[in-house]
Design an enzyme around this catalytic site. Structure first.
Site, PDB file in Angstrom:
ATOM      1  N   HIS A 120       0.855  -1.195   0.000  1.00 18.82           N
ATOM      2  CA  HIS A 120       0.000   0.000   0.000  1.00 18.82           C
ATOM      3  C   HIS A 120       0.886   1.239   0.000  1.00 18.82           C
ATOM      4  O   HIS A 120       0.820   2.065   0.915  1.00 18.82           O
ATOM      5  CB  HIS A 120      -0.924   0.038   1.230  1.00 18.82           C
ATOM      6  CG  HIS A 120      -2.103  -0.873   1.127  1.00 18.82           C
ATOM      7  ND1 HIS A 120      -2.844  -1.255   2.221  1.00 18.82           N
ATOM      8  CD2 HIS A 120      -2.688  -1.476   0.068  1.00 18.82           C
ATOM      9  CE1 HIS A 120      -3.824  -2.043   1.841  1.00 18.82           C
ATOM     10  NE2 HIS A 120      -3.756  -2.194   0.538  1.00 18.82           N
TER      11      HIS A 120
ATOM     12  N   HIS B 281     -12.252  -8.686  -6.207  1.00 18.21           N
ATOM     13  CA  HIS B 281     -11.917  -7.396  -5.576  1.00 18.21           C
ATOM     14  C   HIS B 281     -11.014  -6.633  -6.542  1.00 18.21           C
ATOM     15  O   HIS B 281     -10.090  -7.217  -7.109  1.00 18.21           O
ATOM     16  CB  HIS B 281     -11.227  -7.727  -4.248  1.00 18.21           C
ATOM     17  CG  HIS B 281     -10.521  -6.612  -3.561  1.00 18.21           C
ATOM     18  ND1 HIS B 281     -11.010  -5.331  -3.499  1.00 18.21           N
ATOM     19  CD2 HIS B 281      -9.342  -6.593  -2.867  1.00 18.21           C
ATOM     20  CE1 HIS B 281     -10.166  -4.583  -2.786  1.00 18.21           C
ATOM     21  NE2 HIS B 281      -9.150  -5.325  -2.414  1.00 18.21           N
TER      22      HIS B 281
ATOM     23  N   GLU C 196      -8.792  -4.187  -6.212  1.00 16.74           N
ATOM     24  CA  GLU C 196      -7.527  -3.527  -5.872  1.00 16.74           C
ATOM     25  C   GLU C 196      -6.406  -4.082  -6.744  1.00 16.74           C
ATOM     26  O   GLU C 196      -6.397  -5.262  -7.125  1.00 16.74           O
ATOM     27  CB  GLU C 196      -7.205  -3.696  -4.370  1.00 16.74           C
ATOM     28  CG  GLU C 196      -6.170  -2.691  -3.920  1.00 16.74           C
ATOM     29  CD  GLU C 196      -6.083  -2.520  -2.409  1.00 16.74           C
ATOM     30  OE1 GLU C 196      -6.757  -3.276  -1.664  1.00 16.74           O
ATOM     31  OE2 GLU C 196      -5.332  -1.633  -1.960  1.00 16.74           O
TER      32      GLU C 196
ATOM     33  N   ASP D  88      -3.415  -5.030  -6.543  1.00 17.90           N
ATOM     34  CA  ASP D  88      -2.562  -6.196  -6.268  1.00 17.90           C
ATOM     35  C   ASP D  88      -3.201  -7.494  -6.758  1.00 17.90           C
ATOM     36  O   ASP D  88      -2.523  -8.523  -6.849  1.00 17.90           O
ATOM     37  CB  ASP D  88      -2.194  -6.291  -4.780  1.00 17.90           C
ATOM     38  CG  ASP D  88      -3.367  -6.182  -3.845  1.00 17.90           C
ATOM     39  OD1 ASP D  88      -4.331  -5.451  -4.164  1.00 17.90           O
ATOM     40  OD2 ASP D  88      -3.328  -6.812  -2.775  1.00 17.90           O
TER      41      ASP D  88
ATOM     42  N   HIS E  73     -12.310  -5.884   2.244  1.00 15.72           N
ATOM     43  CA  HIS E  73     -12.268  -4.611   2.915  1.00 15.72           C
ATOM     44  C   HIS E  73     -12.615  -3.419   2.024  1.00 15.72           C
ATOM     45  O   HIS E  73     -12.421  -2.271   2.450  1.00 15.72           O
ATOM     46  CB  HIS E  73     -10.876  -4.407   3.521  1.00 15.72           C
ATOM     47  CG  HIS E  73      -9.787  -4.232   2.479  1.00 15.72           C
ATOM     48  ND1 HIS E  73      -8.906  -3.184   2.506  1.00 15.72           N
ATOM     49  CD2 HIS E  73      -9.458  -4.944   1.391  1.00 15.72           C
ATOM     50  CE1 HIS E  73      -8.061  -3.274   1.488  1.00 15.72           C
ATOM     51  NE2 HIS E  73      -8.378  -4.338   0.805  1.00 15.72           N
TER      52      HIS E  73
ATOM     53  N   ASP F 104      -9.241 -10.800   0.208  1.00 14.97           N
ATOM     54  CA  ASP F 104      -8.299 -10.371   1.260  1.00 14.97           C
ATOM     55  C   ASP F 104      -8.605 -10.985   2.629  1.00 14.97           C
ATOM     56  O   ASP F 104      -7.686 -11.200   3.427  1.00 14.97           O
ATOM     57  CB  ASP F 104      -8.313  -8.848   1.371  1.00 14.97           C
ATOM     58  CG  ASP F 104      -7.529  -8.184   0.243  1.00 14.97           C
ATOM     59  OD1 ASP F 104      -6.455  -8.687  -0.103  1.00 14.97           O
ATOM     60  OD2 ASP F 104      -8.001  -7.169  -0.285  1.00 14.97           O
TER      61      ASP F 104
ATOM     62  N   TYR G 293      -2.503  -8.703   9.717  1.00 12.84           N
ATOM     63  CA  TYR G 293      -3.312  -8.416   8.535  1.00 12.84           C
ATOM     64  C   TYR G 293      -4.703  -7.940   8.957  1.00 12.84           C
ATOM     65  O   TYR G 293      -5.218  -6.939   8.465  1.00 12.84           O
ATOM     66  CB  TYR G 293      -3.417  -9.682   7.676  1.00 12.84           C
ATOM     67  CG  TYR G 293      -3.921  -9.456   6.281  1.00 12.84           C
ATOM     68  CD1 TYR G 293      -3.041  -9.382   5.208  1.00 12.84           C
ATOM     69  CD2 TYR G 293      -5.274  -9.305   6.018  1.00 12.84           C
ATOM     70  CE1 TYR G 293      -3.496  -9.161   3.924  1.00 12.84           C
ATOM     71  CE2 TYR G 293      -5.743  -9.086   4.748  1.00 12.84           C
ATOM     72  CZ  TYR G 293      -4.849  -9.025   3.698  1.00 12.84           C
ATOM     73  OH  TYR G 293      -5.317  -8.803   2.438  1.00 12.84           O
TER      74      TYR G 293
ATOM     75  N   HIS H  36      -3.955 -13.584  -0.351  1.00 13.47           N
ATOM     76  CA  HIS H  36      -2.580 -13.384   0.118  1.00 13.47           C
ATOM     77  C   HIS H  36      -2.216 -14.517   1.074  1.00 13.47           C
ATOM     78  O   HIS H  36      -3.048 -14.957   1.882  1.00 13.47           O
ATOM     79  CB  HIS H  36      -2.438 -12.077   0.901  1.00 13.47           C
ATOM     80  CG  HIS H  36      -2.650 -10.836   0.080  1.00 13.47           C
ATOM     81  ND1 HIS H  36      -1.749 -10.402  -0.857  1.00 13.47           N
ATOM     82  CD2 HIS H  36      -3.655  -9.938   0.074  1.00 13.47           C
ATOM     83  CE1 HIS H  36      -2.198  -9.283  -1.414  1.00 13.47           C
ATOM     84  NE2 HIS H  36      -3.354  -8.985  -0.873  1.00 13.47           N
TER      85      HIS H  36
HETATM   86 FE1  FEO Z   1      -7.422  -5.199  -0.984  1.00 14.88          FE
HETATM   87 FE2  FEO Z   1      -4.988  -7.512  -1.434  1.00 14.88          FE
HETATM   88  O1  FEO Z   1      -6.074  -6.085  -1.916  1.00 14.88           O
END
Ligand code: FEO
Length: 413
Positions: free
Chosen positions: A23, A79, A81, A83, A146, A165, A193, A226
């Protein structure tokens, strides 16, 4: 290299051994991370998520060794994002008409990131995609776990919950399974996390866990985006931990955090900690200098704690900037049910302590008293006063209900 998860489900993600900050520079990742993506080859071939953009070329090269990319029938994006979607644009250039299943908010975030009019198939909770061989993918919206766009995907038949996530950890591993990795690192990173990424949305977590329980789905595996995946007995344990963390979580710990100019407030922190230990030998006290400690490890420790003492000398009528930044971090993480107070040295008029107490109240801590401040450097009498204050503070939080937990959070300099 693709790895088998179960039957026709493969892991096709990227292990990022090098990553140390995430991030931007907001989140420390001492053990790297994984960007987990999954490929399902039933009658239909479905890809769930991709990887962070720097690894696009490697991801597509390895994916092409596992499947003819042109034969992918559907892409699921749990999601938006970056990544997990960083490789999406290059992937979709190869298969531009393939449908992308995501939430309605997912469409917004993907369009916002990539400015493409792909073949979006927005879904709601309970919608399914038949992938053949008697199996389906069922979508479960999971807003604010999230991001507003987040969803889970549940695969019937193999009983796998792809949880994006949630239930993840920033921990690079090519061993796939949580039961194969170092348990100390796993537990630490699992909680870190949650504390640093998921905790602000505890109410949503609690509600989603109840909703999933009510769906009565058999869940044999949880595959997050992750870190390691959970299987067997680890599945209920992972859910149990999230259930506990989602509501006013606290262990028998007190965090004492501070910054200092010439050492006076550091002395106060250490003497207050001694007082706490004298009053309650069972409580774990961690003393952390905010200017020298990893802020995410500090946040994890505060998440575990039942109470927080925040110290700063008065400097230009304010607290030191590291303490101000820490409280802003606390405001965002929105930990619930914790008691607090402020302390610190001063030389002139001593504004910092009141400012800290006011901020602590404002961001949701229960401030139990005015704390303690000391004019100039602590002498013998001041040290005795700090010890006494620590004892009194320990008494005020002694009967707070806590969870018994033995694991240790290392707070790195
Ligand atoms: Fe909210 Fe691993 O991205």
């Amino acid at each position: 290299m693709a790895r088998t998860i179960k039957n026709n489900v493969q892991w096709v993600g990227k292990v990022d051994w090098e990553l140390r900050m995430f991030h931007g520079d907001e989140l420390s990742t001492h053990y790297g991370t994984n960007y987990n993506a999954y490929l399902i080859k039933e009658e239909k071939t479905v890809l769930i998520d991709t990887v962070w953009s720097p690894f696009t070329e490697e991801f597509l090269r390895e994916l092409a060794q596992t499947v003819d990319i042109k034969k992918i029938d559907a892409v699921v994006i749990n999601h938006g994002e970056i990544d997990h979607t960083g490789a999406l644009k290059d992937l979709m250039a190869l298969i531009p008409h393939v449908p992308i299943y995501c939430t309605h908010n997912g469409v917004k975030s993907l369009k916002g990131h990539f400015h493409q009019d792909w073949n979006f198939k927005p879904v709601r909770t309970g919608d399914t995609l038949d992938i053949g061989n008697g199996k389906k993918l069922m979508f479960i919206e999971a807003a604010m776990l999230h991001w507003p766009d987040t969803m889970f995907t549940y695969m019937t038949g193999d009983n796998i919950l792809f949880s994006t996530d949630a239930f993840g950890q920033h921990m690079a591993t090519d061993l796939i399974w949580a039961d194969l990795v170092d348990p100390w690192i796993l537990w630490e990173e699992d909680m870190k996390y949650y504390a640093n990424i998921i905790a602000p949305w505890g109410k949503s977590v609690d509600a989603k866990l109840k909703e999933i329980k009510a769906l009565n789905l058999p869940i044999e595996m949880i595959c997050p985006s992750h870190g390691a995946c959970w299987r067997g007995a680890d599945v209920p344990k992972a859910i149990e931990r999230y259930t506990a963390w989602a509501t006013n979580y606290k262990e028998n710990r007190i965090s004492v955090v501070y910054d200092t100019i010439w050492g006076g407030t550091r002395t106060m922190a250490e003497e207050i900690a001694k007082g706490i230990r004298l009053a309650d030998p069972q409580v774990i006290v961690n003393v952390m200098n905010l200017a020298k400690s990893d802020k995410n490890d500090v946040a994890t420790e505060v998440f575990r704690s039942k109470a927080l003492l925040v110290g700063s000398p008065s400097h230009n009528k304010c607290a030191l900037s590291s303490v101000g930044a820490f409280l802003e971090e606390m405001r965002g993480l929105a930990f619930k049910g914790k008691k607090a107070a402020a302390f610190g040295c001063y030389g002139w008029s001593g504004e910092a302590q009141k400012r800290l107490n006011d901020t602590l109240k404002d961001i949701g801590f229960e401030v139990v008293d005015e704390g303690i401040k000391n004019l100039w450097e602590p002498d013998g009498a001041a040290i005795a006063a700090c010890i006494q204050y620590g004892q009194e503070f320990a008494g005020k939080v002694a009967h707070d209900p806590v969870v018994q937990q033995k694991t240790i959070c290392r707070c790195r300099a």
